[in-house]
Design a protein around this motif. Structure first.
Motif, PDB file in Angstrom:
ATOM      1  N   MET A  93       0.834  -1.209   0.000  1.00  0.00           N
ATOM      2  CA  MET A  93       0.000   0.000   0.000  1.00  0.00           C
ATOM      3  C   MET A  93       0.868   1.258   0.000  1.00  0.00           C
ATOM      4  O   MET A  93       0.497   2.274  -0.576  1.00  0.00           O
ATOM      5  CB  MET A  93      -0.906   0.022   1.247  1.00  0.00           C
ATOM      6  CG  MET A  93      -1.637  -1.281   1.526  1.00  0.00           C
ATOM      7  SD  MET A  93      -2.957  -1.597   0.368  1.00  0.00           S
ATOM      8  CE  MET A  93      -4.137  -0.355   0.842  1.00  0.00           C
ATOM      9  N   ALA A  94       2.010   1.179   0.666  1.00  0.00           N
ATOM     10  CA  ALA A  94       2.946   2.309   0.722  1.00  0.00           C
ATOM     11  C   ALA A  94       4.297   1.771   1.149  1.00  0.00           C
ATOM     12  O   ALA A  94       4.374   0.797   1.896  1.00  0.00           O
ATOM     13  CB  ALA A  94       2.461   3.368   1.710  1.00  0.00           C
ATOM     14  N   SER A  95       5.380   2.385   0.679  1.00  0.00           N
ATOM     15  CA  SER A  95       6.712   1.925   1.062  1.00  0.00           C
ATOM     16  C   SER A  95       7.714   3.064   0.954  1.00  0.00           C
ATOM     17  O   SER A  95       7.498   4.035   0.219  1.00  0.00           O
ATOM     18  CB  SER A  95       7.159   0.753   0.177  1.00  0.00           C
ATOM     19  OG  SER A  95       7.491   1.203  -1.122  1.00  0.00           O
ATOM     20  N   GLN A 135      19.100   3.042  -5.416  1.00  0.00           N
ATOM     21  CA  GLN A 135      18.957   3.471  -6.807  1.00  0.00           C
ATOM     22  C   GLN A 135      17.540   3.222  -7.308  1.00  0.00           C
ATOM     23  O   GLN A 135      16.938   4.092  -7.966  1.00  0.00           O
ATOM     24  CB  GLN A 135      19.953   2.709  -7.691  1.00  0.00           C
ATOM     25  CG  GLN A 135      21.400   3.155  -7.509  1.00  0.00           C
ATOM     26  CD  GLN A 135      22.361   2.285  -8.302  1.00  0.00           C
ATOM     27  OE1 GLN A 135      22.072   1.128  -8.615  1.00  0.00           O
ATOM     28  NE2 GLN A 135      23.516   2.832  -8.629  1.00  0.00           N
ATOM     29  N   TYR A 136      16.993   2.063  -6.991  1.00  0.00           N
ATOM     30  CA  TYR A 136      15.636   1.757  -7.441  1.00  0.00           C
ATOM     31  C   TYR A 136      14.602   2.594  -6.683  1.00  0.00           C
ATOM     32  O   TYR A 136      13.630   3.078  -7.265  1.00  0.00           O
ATOM     33  CB  TYR A 136      15.340   0.261  -7.271  1.00  0.00           C
ATOM     34  CG  TYR A 136      15.929  -0.588  -8.366  1.00  0.00           C
ATOM     35  CD1 TYR A 136      15.229  -0.827  -9.535  1.00  0.00           C
ATOM     36  CD2 TYR A 136      17.203  -1.138  -8.249  1.00  0.00           C
ATOM     37  CE1 TYR A 136      15.765  -1.596 -10.558  1.00  0.00           C
ATOM     38  CE2 TYR A 136      17.760  -1.907  -9.259  1.00  0.00           C
ATOM     39  CZ  TYR A 136      17.036  -2.131 -10.416  1.00  0.00           C
ATOM     40  OH  TYR A 136      17.576  -2.888 -11.434  1.00  0.00           O
ATOM     41  N   ASP A 137      14.840   2.780  -5.370  1.00  0.00           N
ATOM     42  CA  ASP A 137      13.861   3.557  -4.612  1.00  0.00           C
ATOM     43  C   ASP A 137      13.952   5.043  -4.941  1.00  0.00           C
ATOM     44  O   ASP A 137      12.967   5.768  -4.796  1.00  0.00           O
ATOM     45  CB  ASP A 137      14.066   3.355  -3.108  1.00  0.00           C
ATOM     46  CG  ASP A 137      12.900   3.908  -2.304  1.00  0.00           C
ATOM     47  OD1 ASP A 137      11.778   3.381  -2.444  1.00  0.00           O
ATOM     48  OD2 ASP A 137      13.101   4.882  -1.554  1.00  0.00           O
ATOM     49  N   ASP A 138      15.119   5.517  -5.393  1.00  0.00           N
ATOM     50  CA  ASP A 138      15.227   6.918  -5.808  1.00  0.00           C
ATOM     51  C   ASP A 138      14.259   7.223  -6.948  1.00  0.00           C
ATOM     52  O   ASP A 138      13.691   8.318  -7.022  1.00  0.00           O
ATOM     53  CB  ASP A 138      16.661   7.242  -6.244  1.00  0.00           C
ATOM     54  CG  ASP A 138      17.574   7.490  -5.055  1.00  0.00           C
ATOM     55  OD1 ASP A 138      17.051   7.672  -3.941  1.00  0.00           O
ATOM     56  OD2 ASP A 138      18.807   7.472  -5.248  1.00  0.00           O
ATOM     57  N   VAL A 139      14.096   6.237  -7.837  1.00  0.00           N
ATOM     58  CA  VAL A 139      13.145   6.412  -8.944  1.00  0.00           C
ATOM     59  C   VAL A 139      11.727   6.538  -8.376  1.00  0.00           C
ATOM     60  O   VAL A 139      10.974   7.455  -8.722  1.00  0.00           O
ATOM     61  CB  VAL A 139      13.228   5.225  -9.925  1.00  0.00           C
ATOM     62  CG1 VAL A 139      12.200   5.379 -11.035  1.00  0.00           C
ATOM     63  CG2 VAL A 139      14.635   5.093 -10.491  1.00  0.00           C
ATOM     64  N   MET A 140      11.390   5.623  -7.473  1.00  0.00           N
ATOM     65  CA  MET A 140      10.066   5.663  -6.865  1.00  0.00           C
ATOM     66  C   MET A 140       9.913   6.888  -5.970  1.00  0.00           C
ATOM     67  O   MET A 140       8.822   7.460  -5.840  1.00  0.00           O
ATOM     68  CB  MET A 140       9.818   4.393  -6.042  1.00  0.00           C
ATOM     69  CG  MET A 140       8.391   4.266  -5.515  1.00  0.00           C
ATOM     70  SD  MET A 140       8.217   2.950  -4.294  1.00  0.00           S
ATOM     71  CE  MET A 140       8.642   1.508  -5.278  1.00  0.00           C
ATOM     72  N   ASN A 141      11.029   7.311  -5.340  1.00  0.00           N
ATOM     73  CA  ASN A 141      10.955   8.429  -4.403  1.00  0.00           C
ATOM     74  C   ASN A 141      10.545   9.719  -5.107  1.00  0.00           C
ATOM     75  O   ASN A 141       9.779  10.523  -4.563  1.00  0.00           O
ATOM     76  CB  ASN A 141      12.304   8.619  -3.710  1.00  0.00           C
ATOM     77  CG  ASN A 141      12.208   9.508  -2.491  1.00  0.00           C
ATOM     78  OD1 ASN A 141      11.359   9.307  -1.631  1.00  0.00           O
ATOM     79  ND2 ASN A 141      13.069  10.504  -2.417  1.00  0.00           N
TER      80      ASN A 141
END
Length: 921
Positions: free
Chosen positions: A359-361, A640-646
């Protein structure tokens, strides 16, 4: 050579940096007599004085000497503790937004009070982050006495608090809590539908205790709030039965990455077994139709081969409970993701809980980087200094000890196999125990701690075992581990939070022996007697050589070994440390260089014989560095992957905040409607095309579906000058008139409230679906490396396109709901209470997106009901009645999940039945 000479003359850069702070320390010391002369009332009034100075433009740095001197004197009066000069240095480092590396026993908790008080004067809030709830409560209570004396308020954040308790805690000047709870509260706040329901204030300053554990170890995996999906327990059981009957030659296991691949023979065999069980849609295992089965198969194989009972998890009360690899604690309520936890449950034959959907991360890296000012403290940070700077831009300063360290760190002892090693360990423990020297033994798993316990029983050595099974007695066992003749086996000593005091711990002895004794002269006499006994016993322990720390094998991180060693030799006490290793240890077996094995085997090491050498220690350190580098790469990849989502998360959360803060969102809704119409017309009538090329049938169908309108498009086509722009303008005008008519029939205030609620609801739903899509993308994008493409670049490109499509879908979804809405004249029917039974829980987890491993340090066991989120959302939900006429949703205020079966019993999902939105006139 020249570098060593310069260092010997001028000192290291760290020594020069620490020396540069002596001027400030001298200023603090110079104020001591002046501050001591103040009465309690005058000392407490210092806070208001400092705040007036800040209002008048004084900088925090200018207040530092007097503020630190004030805290030092208040600590003496309230806690009976005076800050050492090196602790003042530590406080300066924390105030400057850096990491203070201070040895175990140097009083980091007291050090934090200096920077905490100074920064809390601004009234913007200071967060003190700890690794578990026990430490958060303990520090908030003990240090809270000091802050309250100085006129500051203190709050503590722990699981299962209600919204009002959390808001009060966050509004305090100083807030203590765990990294997990701070992060989860941030995510929960951004799932709420009204600003007044949010608990956190804007971020200001955070001090992270055990900063290496929180920002390095736990940062490998993001925090996730998830909700359950459909039940697949039967599939897990079926596949587990197949996996239990596999041949070892059918797969290859990589213990470094915990991944398993099928051999060619294994692929054929497993295809036959799955087909026989009727689980394959097609004959080929890797056809797209069999994706779900392959995923479950991989997880079942990983659960059976890679995950060991009593090492990675235990079974307690018919549930699989994860064990934290860094602290050895049970993590109640935490679950592995991507079906891994369910696969382990099937393996152990316990009840299989449903899988969860994100739902959120957020990762800890991106959470803590939101603080304008961040600092931390720990006993072991220097080995990870480069990562702290690369990721968080935090400098590490090594603070010297108050007294010289006299502990003796011996070379590692190396044995041929595990049994020889444990026999030698047991014999060594008995020898030290016979002379009364307390021994602290560090193991890497419950299995190893219980194996050593059996060896010690054979040797006749009394001992305590501290692991996940004895979690409740943790503080008492650790506190008394420094008593004469004590032998304590600990699964891991990282983040235990309780000092080992030679001779025993006064606080815990009073709790154990005097808890039932009332206040009075008799109790005072008993306390004096215990203090005398502790002092005498401490001297006996010192005469025996202090605490002996014994490691049964090396951890994959040097920091964890240093944390264990650091338990001995605190505050100048004598001590001894030694590690015992063998060829069968995981670190050497998996990561050790081949030359290490060959040389050791060629040395004809006899059974029971041990060797130790500088070369051997160097080889082990090399293996540890190799693992640390691999873990750093894994953490960097997560970032790196979460930076995209961030980037996308910031856009969504900012949009939510704007919607919540707006009195009305009609301008947003109008823009969405016009954009949706633009998209519909653009698809059917591409710019630059001729009318003969337009897809008029699709245009009519889409206009009716999304706008609920049947405009005279055929009549428009008879006009010679008709252009796509004209069609778009006319459709927008028709849609605007329809909405104006609809709005005129309702109360304006209710309509504005409804629009906001519906818009937030749709935004949250689309974001949740987008997160699920990104999770799936992350699982498969690495395959593009076979095409000589960078997976992260491919992920960025795909994620951007998916985000654009999500926004398009959101605009269309909002437009459809509002345009096809029918105003109901009937009142809602009451909902029977039994309909609400069995609503799904929302879970908090700390999950690795690539492996599914849970890395939470602080298992809180908290599960949030869907009703809690629904109540906070305040969304208005309604549904279509018989014959397509819309009526008020009778379940609108009952917080039914959008994807749950509709309570009316139709068999459809709620969102496709009574969850279609409407409002009453």
């Amino acid at each position: 050579m020249m570098k060593s000479l310069m260092k010997s003359i001028f000192g290291s850069s760290n020594e020069r940096y620490v020396a540069s702070m002596q001027k400030l320390v001298s200023q603090v010391n110079a104020l001591e007599d002046q501050i001591q002369a103040l009465s309690d009332e005058e000392l407490s009034a210092q806070t208001e004085k400092f705040r007036r100075m800040l209002d008048e433009g004084t900088k925090l740095d200018d207040l530092l000497p007097e503020a630190f001197a004030t805290v030092r004197e208040a600590s003496v009066r309230v806690l009976g503790l005076r800050h050492f000069d090196v602790q003042i240095v530590g406080g300066i480092v924390l105030h400057r937004g850096e990491i203070a590396e201070m040895r175990t026993g140097e009083g980091k908790t007291l050090v934090a009070t200096l920077a905490t008080y100074l920064n809390a004067l601004e009234g913007k809030g200071v967060h003190v982050v700890t690794v578990n709830d026990y430490l958060a409560r303990r520090d908030a209570e003990s240090m809270g006495q000091l802050y309250r004396f100085l006129g500051l308020t203190t709050g503590v954040i722990v699981p299962n608090q209600n919204e009002f308790e959390k808001r009060d805690a966050y509004n305090a000047d100083i807030t203590y809590g765990t990294n997990n709870e701070f992060g989860f509260d941030y995510l929960r706040d951004n799932m709420k539908h009204e600003r007044s329901q949010m608990t956190q204030r804007p971020f200001n300053y955070a001090i992270v205790d055990e900063v290496d554990s929180i920002l390095i170890d736990e940062a490998r995996t993001p925090l996730i709030i998830s909700g359950p999906t459909e039940d697949k327990s039967e599939l897990y059981v079926q596949i587990d039965a197949i996996v239990q009957d596999l041949d070892d030659e059918w797969y290859e296991a990589d213990e470094k990455t915990k991944n398993i691949t099928w051999t060619e023979e294994g692929t054929d065999a497993i295809e036959a077994k799955l087909s026989e069980a009727g689980l394959l849609e097609t004959d080929n295992l890797y056809d797209v139709e069999n994706t779900q089965v392959v995923h479950h198969l991989d997880q079942a194989l990983k659960a059976n081969i890679m995950f060991k009972r009593d090492t990675d998890y235990i079974v307690k009360d018919d549930k699989v409970v994860i064990i934290d690899e860094f602290t050895g604690r049970m993590m109640e309520g935490r679950r592995w993701s991507n079906g891994l936890h369910q696969a382990v449950e099937a393996k152990e034959g316990v009840k299989i809980e449903p899988e969860n959907q994100t739902m959120a991360s957020i990762t800890f890296q991106n959470y803590f980087r939101m603080y304008p000012k961040l600092s931390g403290m720990t006993g072991t940070a220097a080995t990870e200094a480069s990562e702290f700077w690369d990721i968080y831009k935090l400098n590490v300063a090594e603070i010297p000890t108050n007294k010289p360290v006299t502990r003796i760190d011996e070379d590692d002892q190396f044995y041929k196999n595990t049994m020889d090693k444990f026999q030698a360990i047991a014999k060594s423990i008995r020898e030290h125990n016979d002379k009364g020297q307390p021994v602290l033994v560090g193991t890497v798993s419950i299995e190893k701690s219980e194996l050593l316990s059996r060896f010690l029983e054979q040797e006749g050595v009394r001992h305590e075992v501290l692991n996940a099974r004895q979690h409740e007695r943790e503080a008492h066992i650790v506190a008394q581990a420094g008593r004469i003749g004590a032998v304590t086996i600990a699964t891991n000593m990282a983040g235990r939070g309780t000092d080992i005091q030679l001779g025993g711990n006064l606080e815990f002895r009073m709790e154990d022996e005097l808890s039932d004794m009332p206040e009075g002269p008799e109790r005072d006499e008993a306390i004096a007697r215990i203090k005398q006994e502790i002092a005498e016993e401490k001297q006996r322990v010192l005469d025996a050589g202090g605490l002996f720390v014994l490691g049964t094998e090396r951890h994959e991180s040097r920091r964890i070994d240093n944390q264990l060693r650091g338990r001995s030799g605190r505050q100048g006490d004598p001590g001894l440390s030694r590690f015992y290793l063998c060829l069968e240890d995981d670190l050497l077996r998996i990561f050790g260089p081949d030359t290490l094995f060959s040389r050791m085997m060629n040395s004809n090491l006899e059974d029971g014989e041990a060797i130790g050498s500088k070369w051997l220690s160097k080889a082990i350190e090399t293996a540890q560095k190799k693992v640390e580098a691999r873990n750093y790469e894994a953490r960097k990849q997560v970032v790196q992957y979460d930076d995209v989502m961030n980037d996308q998360r910031k856009v969504i959360y900012e949009q939510r905040a704007e919607i919540m803060d707006s009195e009305a969102v009609d301008d947003v809704v109008v823009d969405m409607r016009h954009d949706a119409i633009n998209s519909i017309v653009g698809e059917a009538c591409p710019p630059g095309s001729y009318p003969e090329q337009w897809d008029i049938a699709t245009l009519k169908e889409r206009v009716e579906e999304v706008l609920g309108l049947n405009p005279p498009i055929d009549d428009w086509l008879e006009e010679d000058t008709l252009e796509p722009e004209i069609i778009e303008e006319r459709l927008q005008a028709e849609a605007d008139r329809e909405m104006e008519t609809k709005i005129a029939k309702t109360d304006p205030q209710r309509w504005r409230s409804f629009e906001k609620s519906m818009l937030l609801q749709k935004l949250d739903f689309q974001w949740k679906e987008h997160l699920a899509t990104l999770d799936a993308l992350r699982q498969v994008v690495w395959l593009r490396a076979h095409a000589q493409k960078q997976p992260i670049n491919e992920y960025k490109q795909e994620a951007f396109g998916l985000f654009e499509r999500m926004l398009d879908t959101l605009r269309e979804d909002v437009t459809r709901e509002l345009m096809t809405l029918r105003i109901a004249d009937t009142a809602p029917e009451p909902v029977p209470a039994e309909i609400l039974a069995g609503l799904p829980d929302f879970l908090t987890g700390h999950i690795d997106p690539l492996t599914g491993l849970d890395n939470s340090n602080d298992g809180d066991g908290s599960e949030r009901r869907a009703a809690e989120f629904g109540a906070l959302a305040g969304s208005v939900q309604a549904a279509a009645g018989p014959g397509g006429a819309f009526v008020e949703d009778p379940y609108a205020d009952k917080n039914v999940s959008r994807n749950a079966p509709c309570p009316c019993g139709s068999g459809n999902k709620y969102k496709h039945c009574h969850g279609a939105i409407s409002i009453r006139a």
